[in-house]
Design an enzyme around this catalytic site. Structure first.
Site, mmCIF file in Angstrom:
data_model
loop_
_atom_site.group_PDB
_atom_site.id
_atom_site.type_symbol
_atom_site.label_atom_id
_atom_site.label_comp_id
_atom_site.label_asym_id
_atom_site.label_seq_id
_atom_site.Cartn_x
_atom_site.Cartn_y
_atom_site.Cartn_z
ATOM 1 N N CYS A 31 18.029 9.429 -17.930
ATOM 2 C CA CYS A 31 16.527 9.611 -17.907
ATOM 3 C C CYS A 31 16.426 11.008 -18.243
ATOM 4 O O CYS A 31 16.858 11.991 -17.529
ATOM 5 C CB CYS A 31 15.887 9.331 -16.697
ATOM 6 N N ALA A 34 -0.572 10.356 -0.505
ATOM 7 C CA ALA A 34 0.914 10.830 -0.266
ATOM 8 C C ALA A 34 0.898 12.193 0.331
ATOM 9 O O ALA A 34 1.541 13.092 0.456
ATOM 10 C CB ALA A 34 1.779 11.230 -1.717
ATOM 11 N N VAL A 48 6.596 -14.645 4.301
ATOM 12 C CA VAL A 48 6.267 -15.446 5.560
ATOM 13 C C VAL A 48 5.105 -16.454 5.458
ATOM 14 O O VAL A 48 3.976 -16.003 5.144
ATOM 15 C CB VAL A 48 6.302 -14.518 6.918
ATOM 16 N N CYS A 99 7.842 10.412 -20.590
ATOM 17 C CA CYS A 99 7.750 9.216 -21.402
ATOM 18 C C CYS A 99 7.647 7.822 -20.753
ATOM 19 O O CYS A 99 7.910 6.780 -21.247
ATOM 20 C CB CYS A 99 9.091 9.281 -22.376
ATOM 21 N N ILE A 102 -3.653 -0.530 9.275
ATOM 22 C CA ILE A 102 -3.037 0.926 8.983
ATOM 23 C C ILE A 102 -3.533 1.210 7.918
ATOM 24 O O ILE A 102 -2.800 1.538 6.798
ATOM 25 C CB ILE A 102 -1.584 0.631 9.258
ATOM 26 N N THR A 149 0.869 -1.282 -0.006
ATOM 27 C CA THR A 149 0.084 -0.212 0.078
ATOM 28 C C THR A 149 0.719 1.166 -0.043
ATOM 29 O O THR A 149 0.637 2.181 -0.658
ATOM 30 C CB THR A 149 -0.940 0.057 1.154
ATOM 31 N N THR A 150 2.128 1.106 0.516
ATOM 32 C CA THR A 150 2.908 2.172 0.712
ATOM 33 C C THR A 150 3.213 2.906 -0.517
ATOM 34 O O THR A 150 3.544 4.307 -0.641
ATOM 35 C CB THR A 150 4.031 1.941 1.399
ATOM 36 N N HIS A 198 -1.723 13.983 6.774
ATOM 37 C CA HIS A 198 -2.782 14.571 7.113
ATOM 38 C C HIS A 198 -2.661 15.371 8.402
ATOM 39 O O HIS A 198 -1.723 15.210 9.032
ATOM 40 C CB HIS A 198 -3.888 13.675 7.395
#
Ligand SMILES: Cc1cc2nc3c(=O)[nH]c(=O)nc-3n(C[C@H](O)[C@H](O)[C@H](O)COP(=O)(O)OP(=O)(O)OC[C@H]3O[C@@H](n4cnc5c(N)ncnc54)[C@H](O)[C@@H]3O)c2cc1C
Ligand SMILES: Cc1cc2nc3c(=O)[nH]c(=O)nc-3n(C[C@H](O)[C@H](O)[C@H](O)COP(=O)(O)OP(=O)(O)OC[C@H]3O[C@@H](n4cnc5c(N)ncnc54)[C@H](O)[C@@H]3O)c2cc1C
Lengths: 417, 476
Positions: free
Chosen positions: B400, B47, B173, B437, B336, B41-42, B50
């Site tokens: 890049c 982003a 695990v 790109c 979480i 999820t991270t 809060h």
């Protein structure tokens, strides 16, 4: 600080042709900056033939076409730095660039020619939802993996977009033993050259589905399939036409975007349709002494036209450096209706010769008439058996016509059926 | 190998738990089933750090959010992660919603959120000119901020590893045994032994807890899809712009990212499959419509990619952090969901507190909180660039072009503690391939550099581990 009369950014066919022409016109102090390890631009990975028919009257491969120009650049002793990336152009035409050897370069130029080429549109630009699996790449990236690195990026392939690179890669991947399931094209026509459709798809029995798009991508780690669907006239998927095609690779050939970061950053005016600079007949931008040519100006289908256009820019830059350019009133050009854009967008009234206008249409037409009007009055009316978005068209504005034009006049091109 | 603590899951929660634990004399191992940190999820959320006015006063969400928010500036300074306290607005489009704003304000005050204020439409528009003129009022929260979640996690893990923790990737695990004082944790191929376990496995927390017979947790994956826009539209919003919350979450938002892109999203749909992070055309269209309500000028024209993340939602609607009722040496860090990122520093501290209180570990005197600042060529002055390339010419080659990332930065990413092993790992650490790109040009170069530095063939390099190979066999 280094000093050059002309600094050219990009050592593809555009940059090289511009350099050679400028030299021929009497400018000796020229430097080409090229980001890749060699000169040649995108041609280096196009090992198929089909280059140079117009310019050399011969069918060459991409690298062959490029090497003719590289040889000339060497012969003419034009300076270049490869593995060197231009990072910035300033208002006063100072170019900053970097490479491993010289570090940061600061170069004062009298004139700058932008010849950075273009890059392929990514997936996001299409908003194809689905997973983020591996196996989705642009056709040009696949081309590089196959032709330069010598590795296969997939075995069962669907190609989205019938641009020339996609078509070429359909054939290339097939020859390398992959199975190309189909090419899907959103539009009711292909944007690729007819000869490529015949030689790359038809000859190998690869189906081309028009008015079709990819609406979903499946697979967690590697792509396992895509869902395709037919689209209606508004390019919306038609419910009930969905079809799952198993594949491990999705190649995207959905158009090219001129690489204008540097251009934008220095504040040069861009054309909303071409995504390239707004230029006059010598391909000078609205920033004095900065010229643009090749795919960075507008996307060309044939490299031959890139070469011709870049010679014009090279000549323009030389005139500028040699003090031959004189300020002049201008007229503008304007595409009407299906005529999506015209290059150049401006013409100087003191131009000494004829000016060719290049344009593209937004649809396919049979037996249509191309009309050119000046301030509403017809100048040219020309029957064309076939017009297609994939093929660039041109009309000639003669010096005689030009002499009758006045400041701020408008030249319009339209297509009538 | 024997450890004091095994942290399962290298998301932002596990990363900060591991880092906090290395502040003590504890041998820590961080395990993740993926080929890199921050792959759950991270890596896919809004982003946002809060302010903390949403959660019910007294809940763990409320307490840890406000605490985490307050700690974020210092933490990001230590870890050299860009953090911008740009502030947030909750927009109200009706009188009814203005009432909601007042409730949020009261709640925020109760939670200890600093500086909350209600703006009228005029004040709102002068702060945020592109906001819809239909917005009648807004709740201003100056302490809200934005941070790159995976950058924060990568930095926290790097710092933990620097302070002695170990990171083992590709360790899924699947079995845990306990002899009463030491757990044996295994993935069927390898095992580690540890006195304590921290279960920070995100949406999989319930399944990990079940391995020790703790069946009290049931996470519901609640999916959120997003669109990311090009930097050219990054200036459409200069603050986080929320709409009024609903029971499914905080609603559609528009926010700039620390790198200057614009995020539109998220949706909120409960799903079954914990692996399903596909995006959908209809959902994305809906997001666009909803976010246009806040900022009419957002458009699909500038969208460069879409992505989705899964919230680990619990029925209780709160974080669940503490000793398992089945085993006092097994610490659950479950449920979480948002504001998990904002709370991460506080979650880490809480977890370390529980363990050290239990085992009485002493402080680690050599703990160094600083993670060196990675080289960021694109942010340097020309003078700095000059000096840098003189020291190491690898910084003189741009790989890049959209983001101006050098070969040197990519090599740094590969050789960092817990460094990149795949293309996406390089991308997350350096931004190579994140621009317009989307790796079309540099993707193949990154593959070559990874292969060279890791000493493998280029067709062994993956996009993100597992079966995500990029190339097959050699051409004929
Ligand atoms: C895959 C593909 C297949 C094609 N097939 C055909 C065909 O069959 N027949 C045909 O006639 N034409 C074909 N074309 C078209 C033709 O190759 C192009 O029109 C031509 O290469 C364009 O030339 P250019 O110099 O404008 O751009 P490019 O060839 O792209 O060259 C631009 C150069 O600029 C460099 N550059 C960019 N930015 C910087 C910077 N900041 N600093 C330094 N250097 C920079 C790039 O590295 C590149 O080398 C094809 C094109 C592609 C992409
Ligand atoms: C749509 C959305 C928007 C959000 N927006 C915000 C926001 O703006 N602000 C905010 O504060 N929070 C936000 N959040 C919440 C925030 O993203 C999460 O709280 C946070 O990322 C959770 O981190 P985690 O480490 O607990 O879980 P994860 O990041 O999911 O990490 C769990 C890790 O465990 C690993 N794992 C799983 N099973 C195993 C196993 N068997 N063995 C080994 N490893 C395993 C996984 O690979 C993964 O790396 C949002 C969440 C979503 C979904």
């Amino acid at each position: 600080m280094l000093n050059y009369d002309i600094v050219i950014i990009g050592g593809g066919p555009a940059g090289m042709a511009a350099a050679l022409k400028a030299k021929e016109c009497g400018v000796d102090s020229i430097l080409i900056l090229e980001r890749a390890e060699t000169l040649g631009g995108i041609l280096e990975q196009c090992i198929h033939t089909g280059f140079g028919l117009q310019y050399f009257g011969e069918e060459l491969s991409g690298p062959e076409y490029a090497s003719r120009f590289i040889d000339l650049v060497n012969k003419e002793k034009i300076e270049y730095k490869t593995d060197t990336m231009a990072l910035e152009i300033t208002d006063s035409n100072v170019v900053y660039a970097v490479n491993k050897k010289d570090g940061l370069l600061e170069i004062q130029a009298k004139a700058v020619i932008l010849a950075m080429g273009c890059r392929e549109r990514p997936r996001g630009a299409l908003n194809i939802p689905g997973t983020r699996a591996s196996g989705i790449m642009s056709a040009g990236t696949a081309q590089k993996y196959v032709n330069i690195d010598g590795y296969m990026p997939g075995k069962k392939v669907v190609i989205l977009g019938s641009g020339d690179i996609g078509l070429i890669m359909a054939r290339r991947m097939t020859l390398e033993g992959a199975k190309v399931e189909c090419v899907c094209e959103l539009m009711p026509y292909s944007s690729g050259l007819t000869r490529n459709i015949v030689q790359c798809l038809d000859d190998f029995g690869i189906p081309l589905y028009l008015s079709t798009t990819v609406i979903d991508i499946h697979g967690k780690d590697r792509v396992t399939g895509v869902t395709i669907a037919s689209v209606d006239e508004n390019r919306r998927p038609i419910p009930g036409t969905e079809r799952l095609i198993e594949c491990d690779t999705l190649l995207l050939s959905v158009g090219l975007i001129p690489e204008n970061e540097l251009t934008r950053a220095v504040g040069i005016g861009l054309d909303r349709v071409t995504n390239g600079a707004v230029v006059d007949e010598y391909r000078e931008t609205d920033h004095e002494g900065v010229f643009a040519c090749g795919n960075v100006l507008h996307v060309h289908d044939l490299v031959d036209f890139v070469t011709l256009e870049s010679q014009t820019a090279g000549e323009g830059a030389a005139r500028y450096v040699l003090g031959k350019k004189q300020k002049s009133d201008q007229v503008t050009t304007k595409g009407v209706g299906t005529v999506r854009y015209i290059v150049p967008q401006k013409i100087n009234l003191n131009n000494e010769g004829d000016v060719k206008l290049f344009f593209r249409v937004g649809n396919t037409f049979k037996n249509a008439t191309v009309k050119v009007k000046y301030n509403g009055n017809e100048l040219i009316s020309r029957k064309r058996p076939r017009l297609a978005p994939g093929e660039m068209e041109s009309v000639l504005i003669t010096k005689k016509m030009l002499d009758t034009f006045e400041k701020d006049g408008v030249i319009e091109i339209s297509v009538e059926v | 190998m024997n450890y004091d603590v095994a942290v399962i899951g290298a998301g932002v929660s596990g990363a900060f738990a591991a880092r906090e634990l290395t502040k003590y004399n504890l041998k820590v191992v961080l395990l993740d089933r993926c080929n890199d940190v921050a792959m759950g999820t991270t890596k896919a959320n809004s982003a946002i750090v809060h302010a903390g006015f949403d959660a019910v006063p007294g809940s763990l969400k409320a307490i840890l959010n406000v605490k985490g928010n307050a700690a974020m500036s210092d933490v990001c300074k230590e870890l050299h992660v860009p953090f911008k306290r740009i502030g947030s607005f909750v927009l109200a489009f009706s009188d009814e919603e203005t009432v909601t704003l007042r409730k949020l304000l009261e709640r925020g005050n109760e939670n200890g959120v600093p500086g909350l204020e209600i703006y009228d439409s005029e004040k709102l528009r002068s702060a945020e000119p592109n906001v819809s003129d239909k917005a009648v009022a807004a709740l201003w929260a100056p302490s809200a901020g934005i941070v790159c979640p995976y950058e924060l996690t990568i930095a926290a893990v790097e710092n933990a590893v620097k302070n002695g923790a170990e990171f083992i990737r590709n360790f899924r695990v699947s079995k845990i045994e306990d002899d009463g004082s030491v757990f044996t944790v295994s993935d069927g191929k390898q095992e580690v032994k540890a006195k304590y376990i921290v279960n920070a496995a995100g949406v999989y927390c319930d399944e990990i807890a079940a391995l020790i017979g703790d069946n009290s947790i049931h996470t519901i994956p609640r999916k959120g899809e997003y669109m990311l826009c090009d930097k050219s539209s990054g200036n459409l919003a200069s603050h986080v712009l929320f709409q009024c919350p609903t029971i499914m979450g905080k609603g559609a938002l528009v926010t700039p990212t620390v790198d200057g892109n614009l995020i539109l999203g998220p949706s909120a749909i409960d799903i079954e499959d914990k692996e399903d992070v596909a995006t959908h055309a209809d959902v994305l269209a809906d997001i666009l419509a909803k976010t246009q309500k806040s900022v009419p000028a957002v458009s699909t024209r500038d969208v460069i990619t879409s992505f989705a993340g899964l919230r680990a939602h619990l029925e209780s609607d709160d974080f669940l952090i503490g000793k398992s009722e089945k085993n006092g040496r097994f610490i659950n860090v479950a449920g979480i969901e948002s504001p998990g990122l904002s709370s991460a520093p506080a979650i880490g501290e809480m977890v370390a507190g529980i363990i050290t209180e239990d085992c009485g570990a002493a402080l680690n005197p050599s703990f160094d909180p600083v993670r060196e600042e990675p080289v960021r060529f694109r942010h340097m002055s020309n003078e700095q660039r000059k000096a840098l390339i003189e020291k190491n010419p690898a910084y003189g080659r741009i790989v890049c072009r959209c983001e101006t990332i050098t070969e040197g930065e990519i090599l740094d990413a590969i050789h960092a503690p817990a460094g990149a092993r795949d293309v996406d790992g390089v991308k997350r650490r350096t931004r190579a391939g994140m621009g317009r790109c989307q790796g079309g040009f540099c993707g193949s170069k990154v593959v070559e550099l990874l292969a060279r530095e890791l000493g493998v063939e280029i067709n062994e390099i993956t996009k993100f581990g597992g079966e995500s190979k990029i190339l097959y066999e050699r051409t004929k």
